[in-house]
Design a protein around this motif. Structure first.
Motif, PDB file in Angstrom:
ATOM      1  N   LEU A 167       0.824  -1.209   0.000  1.00 60.17           N
ATOM      2  CA  LEU A 167       0.000   0.000   0.000  1.00 60.17           C
ATOM      3  C   LEU A 167       0.862   1.265   0.000  1.00 60.17           C
ATOM      4  O   LEU A 167       0.542   2.243  -0.688  1.00 60.17           O
ATOM      5  N   ARG A 190      -2.769   4.467   7.725  1.00 59.60           N
ATOM      6  CA  ARG A 190      -1.652   5.154   7.055  1.00 59.60           C
ATOM      7  C   ARG A 190      -0.756   5.802   8.112  1.00 59.60           C
ATOM      8  O   ARG A 190      -1.250   6.418   9.066  1.00 59.60           O
ATOM      9  N   ARG A 240      -7.173   0.249   2.478  1.00 58.39           N
ATOM     10  CA  ARG A 240      -6.795   0.506   3.872  1.00 58.39           C
ATOM     11  C   ARG A 240      -7.981   0.240   4.797  1.00 58.39           C
ATOM     12  O   ARG A 240      -7.810  -0.281   5.910  1.00 58.39           O
ATOM     13  N   SER A 273      -6.414   2.749  -2.920  1.00 58.34           N
ATOM     14  CA  SER A 273      -5.651   2.742  -1.669  1.00 58.34           C
ATOM     15  C   SER A 273      -6.561   3.004  -0.468  1.00 58.34           C
ATOM     16  O   SER A 273      -6.484   2.313   0.557  1.00 58.34           O
ATOM     17  N   TYR A 283      -5.596   6.292  -5.999  1.00 53.58           N
ATOM     18  CA  TYR A 283      -5.952   6.942  -4.734  1.00 53.58           C
ATOM     19  C   TYR A 283      -7.189   6.271  -4.124  1.00 53.58           C
ATOM     20  O   TYR A 283      -7.201   5.906  -2.944  1.00 53.58           O
ATOM     21  N   THR A 328      -4.953  -4.052  -7.920  1.00 52.72           N
ATOM     22  CA  THR A 328      -4.403  -2.699  -7.805  1.00 52.72           C
ATOM     23  C   THR A 328      -2.899  -2.709  -8.062  1.00 52.72           C
ATOM     24  O   THR A 328      -2.368  -1.822  -8.742  1.00 52.72           O
ATOM     25  N   THR A 353       0.987   6.795  -6.794  1.00 50.98           N
ATOM     26  CA  THR A 353      -0.081   7.774  -6.984  1.00 50.98           C
ATOM     27  C   THR A 353       0.500   9.184  -7.082  1.00 50.98           C
ATOM     28  O   THR A 353       0.105   9.979  -7.945  1.00 50.98           O
ATOM     29  N   ILE A 393       2.138   1.730  -3.548  1.00 53.26           N
ATOM     30  CA  ILE A 393       1.046   2.175  -4.434  1.00 53.26           C
ATOM     31  C   ILE A 393       0.778   3.665  -4.229  1.00 53.26           C
ATOM     32  O   ILE A 393       0.564   4.417  -5.192  1.00 53.26           O
ATOM     33  N   GLU A 394       0.822   4.117  -2.993  1.00 47.47           N
ATOM     34  CA  GLU A 394       0.568   5.536  -2.723  1.00 47.47           C
ATOM     35  C   GLU A 394       1.691   6.420  -3.247  1.00 47.47           C
ATOM     36  O   GLU A 394       1.448   7.550  -3.697  1.00 47.47           O
TER      37      GLU A 394
END
Length: 895
Positions: A819, A855, A848, A844, A841, A886, A826, A822-823
């Motif tokens: 995660l 986060r 979460r 994610s 976005y 994702t 983004t 991935i962010e």
């Protein structure tokens, strides 16, 4: 036009054959110029280098100057090569060559010298002209030249292993020093010391055939006398003393494999050429500057002028020079085979222990230097029987030995080690003094190398080619099996002894001992495997747990441990369960999670079958860690809590602390930072109260990570730096935890805008992780370097780093880390693909919530900025269905 082949004369010696030898044409060897009258002619004019300078400066016509320049720049090449470099046809090349040869003959045969200047210009009239250039000894010559010229140095002995280049170095040293006269005598063919005196008389003063006349001649001016290959002629003391005492201006330079034991003798150990370090990555151009590689290339190109070092063969050539141990003779013998074998094929032969069976040298070499085996036969034959025995027995040591180890293992064919646990000097056999004297004698014979360990004790090591020869001698004696079993038992006891050093003040000494004896431990394990000694192999591997795990030997440790597991399938014991757990944690560090699961599951089953609660609790640590990494929170919580309860019932405080540490990792992965901080702090308090440095390293590192994610930079720096300090003190500076700590210190520096420091720390993490194989840390460093690149506005670098991080997470499958990556993607895509960034976005945010992973506060502000940046695109963006989809989508978009 060609030159007629006439009978050469001393004043006009140059004909076609010898000119081509001078130009180093194929099939015209330089040894043709060692005969008379060419040798004297060359000496009178300052040697080959001076001859080439003369020819380059001579007023040939332009076409002749061009062809001569190309030939001298690339000797021993083919006609096609020269024609190509001159941009002419092969026919034109031969036409111009036939014009050049008579011009060269005229230039050489008409070169007159001032006879009154002969002595001044040729101070070394009897030195043979080397046929090849010298490589890699510039610093040695810079050291030895002023040493030889010091007034008190009358006798200098160049000592060293067979084939190390003593004779070639002596010639270079003699040529470089300024003596009015220099005389050279090769002693290799002489059978006794008594034969030297007549040869000296014949060489120096044949008109007055007495030694006294020779001494008088030597005393007239500053003179250097070179005695080459003196090791087999004893005693030389009387002759050397007579020469030195009778001629005050005389200095003697010896080459020998053993010292003369003469008062006033200066000794210098000639070392092999430098080789590449196995861990270094060098470009072909950098590799070509390493002396051992440089010599190999030079000799290979002498038989194969088209050979080039490039990316395709650089690794094999690097490993080949290491395997040949920098020995010039071994390198030259290997180079001769390059006509038939590529570097990798040569390396394979050497790795199969065929060093002693390499092709022979050209026949002009002495018989004892035709092969590596013959050089060692010569040295071995000079030993007394008791030294031959000790030399052969020392072959069992794969990594060198101490005096103590040699005395225990080599002094008797029946070492009493089954019940031995003491390693004090008082417990050694009475033969200690005899073995010590033997070791020193073998050092003097250049068959052993002596070093001083950090604690001050001497250590003795054979070159691998010498050890291979010694092993063959040991086999011939029929002693191998008994000696190797004693060797294995000795190193089992030594490992048991070393691992009792648990006090923090003993960590450095323990680390040094483990590193120093590592090759011996490996050889002992291999012997136990080869001879199906299951108990010995399992005990040895388990004893070295800390070394495999914390000192950067995960790959090798896993391979060895798996081999032992495969051979001990029927063994049901706590030790084998411990071995399975070792493989599990090594697989964890290497990111091999299928093997990790298999190993810990097998350990759990074995522990349950033996009703061994201690082993069960430790195995649950591994399964709980794996479940946590893959986001199976309830399973991880259950397994780790069960392990804590087991160790509570067993009243094992340190293992309770490890359970708390693992529970802290579980909370950290879910983003429960306050809970994680409390668990890590509890574990740290227990570890420190128990003086458990290994546990403290993990707790400190994870506390630093939590503090960083909470944006508490002062605490993060404090914990992470302390983690590094404890790791260094324990010798665990190559562990996976150190790699993680370097990464988080790098990310901390990034957050504090110390960008150069951040880059250095993150690249250190990445390089060490690649070197050892820490796949999880490789992913971590790529992610953080991606963040750094984004901060610096380097979009191309950011894409590359983040793509690699995503790709690794496809197999690592750590949900909380996936995660974060991935962010970061983004943020990267928001600059030029806002709709795609909005999709990531939303995905994610959805993931979460569904996976219950919070986060880190550290990234909350950055994510809020993304929200504002993507506000228009978020309205229509929809999340992807799963973490896997994702991840695949992110990889496709950031490719």
């Amino acid at each position: 036009m060609t030159i007629a082949l006439t009978q050469p004369s001393p004043n006009h010696p140059w004909d076609e054959e010898h000119i081509k030898a001078l130009l180093r044409f194929p099939r015209y060897p330089l040894r043709l110029l060692q005969a008379e009258p060419w040798q004297t002619w060359l000496n009178q004019r300052g040697g080959l280098a001076n001859i080439y300078k003369y020819l380059q400066a001579y007023a040939f016509v332009a076409s002749q100057q061009r062809i001569l320049a190309v030939i001298l720049a690339t000797p021993e090449a083919t006609a096609d090569f020269y024609a190509d470099h001159l941009s002419i046809s092969r026919t034109t090349y031969f036409h111009r060559l036939n014009e050049l040869l008579p011009a060269l003959a005229y230039a050489l045969n008409t070169w007159q010298i001032d006879q009154s200047q002969t002595l001044a210009t040729t101070p070394k009239p009897s030195l043979p002209q080397p046929l090849t250039s010298l490589v890699g000894v510039e610093s040695t010559l810079a050291l030895l030249t002023p040493l030889l010229l010091q007034p008190q140095v009358r006798l200098l002995n160049l000592l060293g292993h067979a084939g190390v280049g003593k004779s070639r170095l002596a010639l270079a040293l003699a040529q470089q020093t300024q003596f009015a006269a220099c005389w050279y005598l090769d002693l290799s063919s002489m059978t006794s010391a008594a034969a030297i005196e007549p040869r000296l008389i014949e060489l120096i003063q044949p008109a007055k055939p007495t030694l006294q006349a020779v001494i008088q001649q030597l005393a007239q001016q500053s003179t250097l006398l070179v005695f080459d290959n003196a090791e087999h002629l004893f005693p030389l003391t009387e002759l050397l003393e007579s020469l030195l005492s009778g001629a005050a201006s005389l200095k003697i330079l010896l080459t020998s494999r053993r010292a003369m034991q003469l008062y006033g003798e200066y000794e210098y150990q000639v070392q092999p050429l430098a080789t590449p370090h196995p861990a270094d990555y060098l470009t072909p151009s950098e590799l070509a500057q390493i002396p051992a590689v440089q010599l190999y290339l030079q000799r290979v190109q002498a038989v194969n002028p088209q050979f080039q070092l490039d990316q395709t063969n650089a690794q094999a050539i690097s490993e080949l020079s290491i395997a040949l141990e920098g020995l010039p003779l071994a390198i030259e013998l290997a180079a001769l085979q390059s006509k038939f074998f590529a570097p990798q094929a040569l390396l394979n032969r050497i790795n199969q222990q065929q060093r002693l069976n390499m092709l022979q040298r050209p026949q002009q070499r002495s018989a004892r230097q035709q092969t590596l085996r013959s050089t060692l036969d010569w040295s071995f034959g000079l030993l007394e029987p008791d030294l031959q025995s000790l030399f052969s027995r020392l072959a069992v040591f794969a990594g060198g030995s101490t005096i103590e180890a040699a005395a225990v293992i080599c002094a008797s064919l029946e070492p009493q080690l089954e019940q031995t646990s003491s390693f004090s000097l008082e417990s050694l056999p009475q033969a200690l003094d005899q073995v010590q004297a033997g070791l020193m004698a073998l050092v003097d014979q250049s068959l052993l190398q002596q070093t001083i360990a950090s604690h001050g004790e001497p250590r003795f090591q054979m070159l691998e080619v010498t050890r291979e020869y010694a092993l063959q001698q040991l086999n011939n004696r029929g002693e191998t099996l008994l000696l190797q079993r004693g060797y294995t038992l000795y190193y089992l006891r030594l490992a048991e002894h070393i691992m009792t050093w648990q006090a923090p003040q003993l960590f450095q000494r323990r680390t040094e001992m483990l590193q120093q004896e590592y090759r011996n431990f490996k050889a002992a394990i291999q012997w136990a495997l080869d001879h199906h000694e299951a108990d010995l192999s399992v005990r040895l591997v388990v004893l070295l747990w800390d070394f495999w795990t914390y000192y950067g030997h995960q790959q090798e440790g896993r391979q060895i441990a798996e081999a032992v597991i495969a051979q001990t399938a029927s063994l049901q014991s706590p030790l084998r369960a411990q071995l399975l757990r070792l493989v599990g944690w090594l697989a964890h560090d290497l990111g091999e999670y299928t093997l990790m699961h298999h190993s810990f599951q097998a350990s759990v089953e074995m522990a349950e079958g033996m009703a061994d609660h201690h082993s069960l609790g430790l195995s649950l640590h591994g399964l709980g860690e794996l479940a946590q990494m893959h986001g199976n929170w309830q399973q991880a919580q259950s397994q780790l809590q069960q392990s804590f309860t087991i160790f509570q019932n067993l009243e094992q405080q340190e293992l309770q602390a490890w359970s708390l540490e693992h529970l802290g990792r579980l909370a950290l992965s879910q983003g429960q930072f306050e809970q994680a901080y409390g668990l890590f702090h509890k574990s740290l308090d227990r570890f420190q109260s128990l003086d458990s440095s290994w546990g403290a390293i993990f707790a400190l590192g994870h506390l630093g990570q939590v503090a960083l994610y909470q944006a508490d930079f002062a605490k993060a720096h404090q914990y992470l730096e302390e983690c590094l300090q404890v790791s260094t003190a324990t010798g665990a500076h190559r562990s996976a935890m150190v790699c993680q700590t370097l990464n988080y210190l790098g990310e901390l520096a990034l957050q504090q805008q110390h960008l150069e420091q951040a880059s250095e720390l993150l690249h250190n993490c990445l390089n060490l992780s690649h070197e050892i194989g820490y796949r999880g840390c490789i992913e971590l460093a790529n992610y953080s370097l991606g963040l750094l690149a984004l901060h610096e506005g380097n979009q191309a670098q950011a894409r590359n780093y983040l793509h690699e991080s995503l790709h690794l997470q496809q197999t690592l499958n750590e949900q909380w880390r996936t995660l974060l990556v991935i962010e970061a993607c983004t943020e990267y895509l928001s600059q030029h693909q806002p709709h795609t960034a909005a999709c990531l976005y939303r995905s994610s945010e959805h993931l979460r919530q569904s996976l219950a992973i919070q986060r880190p506060p550290l990234y909350q502000a950055k994510f809020q900025q993304l929200t504002e940046l993507l506000i228009n695109d978020l309205a229509n963006a929809k999340p992807l269905a799963s973490l896997e989809s994702t991840l695949d989508f992110a990889i496709a978009q950031i490719r």
